[in-house]
Each structure stands twice: as C-alpha cells, then as structure tokens.
Design an enzyme around this catalytic site. Sequence first.
Site, PDB file in Angstrom:
ATOM      1  N   LYS A  72       0.901  -1.215  -0.059  1.00  0.00           N
ATOM      2  CA  LYS A  72      -0.004   0.085  -0.084  1.00  0.00           C
ATOM      3  C   LYS A  72       0.979   1.163   0.050  1.00  0.00           C
ATOM      4  O   LYS A  72       1.704   1.373   0.745  1.00  0.00           O
ATOM      5  CB  LYS A  72      -0.966   0.138   1.365  1.00  0.00           C
ATOM      6  CG  LYS A  72      -1.942  -0.886   1.464  1.00  0.00           C
ATOM      7  CD  LYS A  72      -2.866  -0.717   2.713  1.00  0.00           C
ATOM      8  CE  LYS A  72      -3.856  -1.578   2.843  1.00  0.00           C
ATOM      9  NZ  LYS A  72      -4.514  -1.556   4.185  1.00  0.00           N
ATOM     10  N   TYR A 132      -5.057   5.731  -1.040  1.00  0.00           N
ATOM     11  CA  TYR A 132      -4.405   4.408  -1.015  1.00  0.00           C
ATOM     12  C   TYR A 132      -4.147   4.128  -2.405  1.00  0.00           C
ATOM     13  O   TYR A 132      -5.347   3.788  -2.877  1.00  0.00           O
ATOM     14  CB  TYR A 132      -5.236   3.514  -0.089  1.00  0.00           C
ATOM     15  CG  TYR A 132      -5.975   3.729   0.946  1.00  0.00           C
ATOM     16  CD1 TYR A 132      -5.501   3.370   2.464  1.00  0.00           C
ATOM     17  CD2 TYR A 132      -7.185   4.753   1.164  1.00  0.00           C
ATOM     18  CE1 TYR A 132      -6.279   3.800   3.439  1.00  0.00           C
ATOM     19  CE2 TYR A 132      -7.719   4.821   2.445  1.00  0.00           C
ATOM     20  CZ  TYR A 132      -7.382   4.389   3.482  1.00  0.00           C
ATOM     21  OH  TYR A 132      -8.150   4.761   4.619  1.00  0.00           O
ATOM     22  N   ASP A 168     -14.887  -2.743  12.777  1.00  0.00           N
ATOM     23  CA  ASP A 168     -13.544  -2.672  13.345  1.00  0.00           C
ATOM     24  C   ASP A 168     -13.766  -2.779  14.749  1.00  0.00           C
ATOM     25  O   ASP A 168     -12.538  -3.503  15.382  1.00  0.00           O
ATOM     26  CB  ASP A 168     -13.049  -1.305  12.966  1.00  0.00           C
ATOM     27  CG  ASP A 168     -12.453  -1.331  11.232  1.00  0.00           C
ATOM     28  OD1 ASP A 168     -12.567  -2.279  10.653  1.00  0.00           O
ATOM     29  OD2 ASP A 168     -12.155  -0.106  11.044  1.00  0.00           O
TER      30      ASP A 168
END
Length: 183
Positions: A72, A132, A168
């Site tokens: 990334k 990203y 998350d």
Amino acid sequence: MKINLTPIEGLLVVEALTIADERGSFTRFFCPKGFDELLNGKVIAQVNNSKTDKVGSIRGLHFQQFPALETKFVRCTSGRVFDVAVDLRAKSATFLQWFGIELSAQNKKMLVIPEGFAHGFQVIEQESEMLYLHTEFYKPEHEGGIHFEDKKIAINWPLSCSEISEKDANLPRLSTNFTGLIT
C-alpha cells in the site's frame, strides 16, 4: 522525492518534493518509474479514497492474507492523521512491532507499507481524507484484521478513540499461537 527508512525493514516514508511559484504549487504524488523497486514487479491495481469526519476516529487495523498480499502507498490529502503499520510477517526480526507517523496534506508524506503488514489510522484533524494505492485488488475472502487496542501490539494512539465502525470494533485480538503472515 526523498525515501526515508523506518526502524522496520521494508516500511518506508516518502517525502514528496513540491515546486512552488506565484500560481501555487505542484507535487507529484506517484510515478511508477520512481517506485520500480518498491513495486517489486507489480502494478497499482486499485486506488481508494476515504474521508473521516470526526477527530479521534480510528480505521483499521486491516490486512490482506496470502494469496492477496498487497503493498500500500498511503497519503493524507486533506487534514491530518496518525498512520500506523504493524509488521505481521512470519519470522521477521520486527514481528508485531508497529510504526506510527503523522501524515497530512501539509507535509505531503506517504507511507509505503509492504506485503505482510496491518494498517490503520486515527484522525487528528476534522474531515481528513486518505488516498490509498494498492498492488492487489481487494479480495474480501482474504481480508484480515486486528483490534486496534490489541495488547500484544500496544499501539500508542495519540487520542482516545471517539468513533470506530462496528466491523473494526469487532476485529479479533491476536491469539497466543499467531505466528504471522506468510509473505
């Protein structure tokens, strides 16, 4: 651009060079030619953008497992974040160590996160946006994650968590028999 090493092998911080004049400024965010070695024969397969409004919000810690391992290239395009990468590579000398850095629209730094790392960030300025670049397409069947408060990793987040997604918040903590990702 200037490439800086971090204490974790393979994890890099790239400083973009900005050219300014009376009109404003120009910054090259990415050029495959300058990143040949970092791309390791791969190409950018996907580009994503996230916007997070509330200060203290956390996204992550996310990773892709074999065979969908990805590098990334992460940059903050608006606002400021505390960006974190965690080494999950099996047999790495820095296994389970983390590195955090402030990324902002102003400092134009980019974190290059190699295969075998988990990634997350905390917003430290309202309405922050992240860009990203990924060397692999997202494959949900190979997605993994670690709870942001996992004590084995012990990330020193700059703020208390003000907001986190249900997904998350429910990520697992590392088990005692976790030996890392095969890269």
